[in-house]
Design a protein around this motif. Structure first.
Motif, PDB file in Angstrom:
ATOM      1  N   LYS A 164       8.457  28.660 -15.659  1.00  0.00           N
ATOM      2  CA  LYS A 164       7.827  28.988 -16.939  1.00  0.00           C
ATOM      3  C   LYS A 164       6.438  28.347 -17.007  1.00  0.00           C
ATOM      4  O   LYS A 164       5.462  28.957 -17.362  1.00  0.00           O
ATOM      5  CB  LYS A 164       8.707  28.439 -18.068  1.00  0.00           C
ATOM      6  CG  LYS A 164       8.327  28.954 -19.438  1.00  0.00           C
ATOM      7  CD  LYS A 164       9.002  28.168 -20.545  1.00  0.00           C
ATOM      8  CE  LYS A 164      10.402  28.661 -20.808  1.00  0.00           C
ATOM      9  NZ  LYS A 164      11.049  27.910 -21.907  1.00  0.00           N
ATOM     10  N   LYS A 165       6.384  27.074 -16.598  1.00  0.00           N
ATOM     11  CA  LYS A 165       5.114  26.342 -16.723  1.00  0.00           C
ATOM     12  C   LYS A 165       5.128  25.084 -15.845  1.00  0.00           C
ATOM     13  O   LYS A 165       6.201  24.484 -15.651  1.00  0.00           O
ATOM     14  CB  LYS A 165       4.959  25.916 -18.177  1.00  0.00           C
ATOM     15  CG  LYS A 165       3.564  25.499 -18.559  1.00  0.00           C
ATOM     16  CD  LYS A 165       3.452  25.224 -20.046  1.00  0.00           C
ATOM     17  CE  LYS A 165       2.056  24.752 -20.379  1.00  0.00           C
ATOM     18  NZ  LYS A 165       1.924  24.282 -21.729  1.00  0.00           N
ATOM     19  N   ILE A 166       3.958  24.697 -15.385  1.00  0.00           N
ATOM     20  CA  ILE A 166       3.802  23.410 -14.680  1.00  0.00           C
ATOM     21  C   ILE A 166       2.758  22.600 -15.435  1.00  0.00           C
ATOM     22  O   ILE A 166       1.718  23.131 -15.823  1.00  0.00           O
ATOM     23  CB  ILE A 166       3.348  23.606 -13.209  1.00  0.00           C
ATOM     24  CG1 ILE A 166       4.476  24.269 -12.406  1.00  0.00           C
ATOM     25  CG2 ILE A 166       2.945  22.273 -12.574  1.00  0.00           C
ATOM     26  CD1 ILE A 166       4.175  24.445 -10.932  1.00  0.00           C
ATOM     27  N   VAL A 167       3.052  21.316 -15.661  1.00  0.00           N
ATOM     28  CA  VAL A 167       2.058  20.440 -16.299  1.00  0.00           C
ATOM     29  C   VAL A 167       1.787  19.283 -15.334  1.00  0.00           C
ATOM     30  O   VAL A 167       2.698  18.531 -14.983  1.00  0.00           O
ATOM     31  CB  VAL A 167       2.567  19.886 -17.651  1.00  0.00           C
ATOM     32  CG1 VAL A 167       1.556  18.917 -18.241  1.00  0.00           C
ATOM     33  CG2 VAL A 167       2.832  21.016 -18.633  1.00  0.00           C
ATOM     34  N   MET A 168       0.547  19.165 -14.911  1.00  0.00           N
ATOM     35  CA  MET A 168       0.169  18.082 -13.994  1.00  0.00           C
ATOM     36  C   MET A 168       0.065  16.765 -14.755  1.00  0.00           C
ATOM     37  O   MET A 168      -0.459  16.733 -15.875  1.00  0.00           O
ATOM     38  CB  MET A 168      -1.206  18.364 -13.374  1.00  0.00           C
ATOM     39  CG  MET A 168      -1.233  19.492 -12.400  1.00  0.00           C
ATOM     40  SD  MET A 168      -0.214  19.191 -10.950  1.00  0.00           S
ATOM     41  CE  MET A 168      -1.346  18.340  -9.889  1.00  0.00           C
ATOM     42  N   GLY A 169       0.519  15.688 -14.149  1.00  0.00           N
ATOM     43  CA  GLY A 169       0.344  14.360 -14.724  1.00  0.00           C
ATOM     44  C   GLY A 169      -1.064  13.872 -14.442  1.00  0.00           C
ATOM     45  O   GLY A 169      -1.561  13.996 -13.315  1.00  0.00           O
ATOM     46  N   LEU A 170      -1.712  13.353 -15.456  1.00  0.00           N
ATOM     47  CA  LEU A 170      -3.119  12.967 -15.312  1.00  0.00           C
ATOM     48  C   LEU A 170      -3.354  11.506 -15.674  1.00  0.00           C
ATOM     49  O   LEU A 170      -2.689  10.961 -16.567  1.00  0.00           O
ATOM     50  CB  LEU A 170      -3.984  13.845 -16.216  1.00  0.00           C
ATOM     51  CG  LEU A 170      -3.923  15.349 -15.997  1.00  0.00           C
ATOM     52  CD1 LEU A 170      -4.724  16.069 -17.079  1.00  0.00           C
ATOM     53  CD2 LEU A 170      -4.442  15.735 -14.614  1.00  0.00           C
ATOM     54  N   ASP A 171      -4.310  10.929 -14.996  1.00  0.00           N
ATOM     55  CA  ASP A 171      -4.793   9.591 -15.341  1.00  0.00           C
ATOM     56  C   ASP A 171      -5.503   9.700 -16.695  1.00  0.00           C
ATOM     57  O   ASP A 171      -6.367  10.565 -16.873  1.00  0.00           O
ATOM     58  CB  ASP A 171      -5.765   9.142 -14.239  1.00  0.00           C
ATOM     59  CG  ASP A 171      -6.309   7.752 -14.474  1.00  0.00           C
ATOM     60  OD1 ASP A 171      -6.149   6.910 -13.584  1.00  0.00           O
ATOM     61  OD2 ASP A 171      -6.934   7.523 -15.530  1.00  0.00           O
ATOM     62  N   LYS A 172      -5.115   8.844 -17.645  1.00  0.00           N
ATOM     63  CA  LYS A 172      -5.671   9.035 -18.989  1.00  0.00           C
ATOM     64  C   LYS A 172      -7.148   8.649 -19.087  1.00  0.00           C
ATOM     65  O   LYS A 172      -7.817   9.063 -20.030  1.00  0.00           O
ATOM     66  CB  LYS A 172      -4.837   8.323 -20.058  1.00  0.00           C
ATOM     67  CG  LYS A 172      -4.681   6.830 -19.923  1.00  0.00           C
ATOM     68  CD  LYS A 172      -3.857   6.314 -21.098  1.00  0.00           C
ATOM     69  CE  LYS A 172      -3.648   4.819 -21.028  1.00  0.00           C
ATOM     70  NZ  LYS A 172      -2.586   4.421 -20.088  1.00  0.00           N
ATOM     71  N   ASN A 173      -7.655   7.929 -18.112  1.00  0.00           N
ATOM     72  CA  ASN A 173      -9.084   7.603 -18.129  1.00  0.00           C
ATOM     73  C   ASN A 173      -9.920   8.632 -17.384  1.00  0.00           C
ATOM     74  O   ASN A 173     -10.924   9.114 -17.891  1.00  0.00           O
ATOM     75  CB  ASN A 173      -9.328   6.223 -17.517  1.00  0.00           C
ATOM     76  CG  ASN A 173      -8.621   5.137 -18.320  1.00  0.00           C
ATOM     77  OD1 ASN A 173      -8.502   5.244 -19.541  1.00  0.00           O
ATOM     78  ND2 ASN A 173      -8.126   4.110 -17.645  1.00  0.00           N
ATOM     79  N   THR A 174      -9.484   8.957 -16.157  1.00  0.00           N
ATOM     80  CA  THR A 174     -10.302   9.857 -15.328  1.00  0.00           C
ATOM     81  C   THR A 174      -9.963  11.329 -15.520  1.00  0.00           C
ATOM     82  O   THR A 174     -10.708  12.193 -15.085  1.00  0.00           O
ATOM     83  CB  THR A 174     -10.111   9.513 -13.837  1.00  0.00           C
ATOM     84  OG1 THR A 174      -8.714   9.723 -13.530  1.00  0.00           O
ATOM     85  CG2 THR A 174     -10.475   8.073 -13.520  1.00  0.00           C
TER      86      THR A 174
END
Ligand code: GTA
Length: 155
Positions: free
Chosen positions: A61-71
């Motif tokens: 259905k969907k993919i959400v990438m985990g991201l560094d909250k600063n960069t």
């Protein structure tokens, strides 16, 4: 449904401290949700690669990438959401441990994605456990700044 996952204590070793409910509700969510968490990913793995690999278990259905909250750049985890529970269980059973970009990825049941969960919660902006990670991809150390780099150098 596979009996393998009937024991809630065996379904996941991870407990999200930010889950807004009781332990019972958390366990129920893990047993019914159609979301998996992927950890130990390379910072270079793309959403396209993830679609290709995780489509093997079923329609995504969907993919959400985990991201560094600063960069705001990928920091080694993501969430994959399926339509069916069977496909979700197949992803945990058959894809966990697969080598992707030279790293054995970990596929874990998840209680369900909510906005905000895509951000790393570590002091450095990335994942908490990355502050303990020692097996970085070669170029990562060079691109890390400030306290994060210092923490790793100390080890
Ligand atoms: N379903 O395994 C998981 C998982 N992890 C590790 C993170 N998420 C996960 N989801 C599932 N299964 O939405 C999700 C989180 C959040 C997003 C980013 O990914 O729910 P995070 O990894 O940055 O932060 O989350 P989290 O989850 O708070 O960190 P973690 O690694 O579980 O750490 C918990 C505590 O254990 C911390 O106090 C940390 O200091 C300590 N810790 C963690 N690793 C180590 C280690 N190797 N040695 C010693 N202590 C450690």
């Amino acid at each position: 449904m596979a009996l393998l996952f009937k024991d809630p204590n065996k379904i996941s070793a991870y407990r999200d401290r930010r889950f807004p409910g009781t332990q019972e509700e958390y366990e129920h969510a893990l047993q019914t949700s159609t979301t998996v968490y992927i950890g130990n990913m390379s910072f270079y793995t793309t959403e396209e690669q993830l679609y290709e690999l995780f489509s093997r278990a079923g329609e995504i259905k969907k993919i959400v990438m985990g991201l560094d909250k600063n960069t705001k750049t990928p920091c080694g985890f993501c969430f994959v959401m399926y339509y069916s529970r069977e496909d979700t269980e197949d992803a945990v059973k058959y894809i966990s441990g697969t080598i992707l970009d030279d790293r054995p990825i970990r596929v874990d049941f998840d209680w369900g994605f909510q906005d905000g969960r895509q951000w790393g919660r570590g002091r450095s902006g990335g994942q908490v456990r990355d502050e303990y990670r020692t097996d970085y991809d070669p170029d990562i150390l060079l691109s890390m700044k400030g306290g994060y780099g210092k923490l790793v150098q100390k080890e």
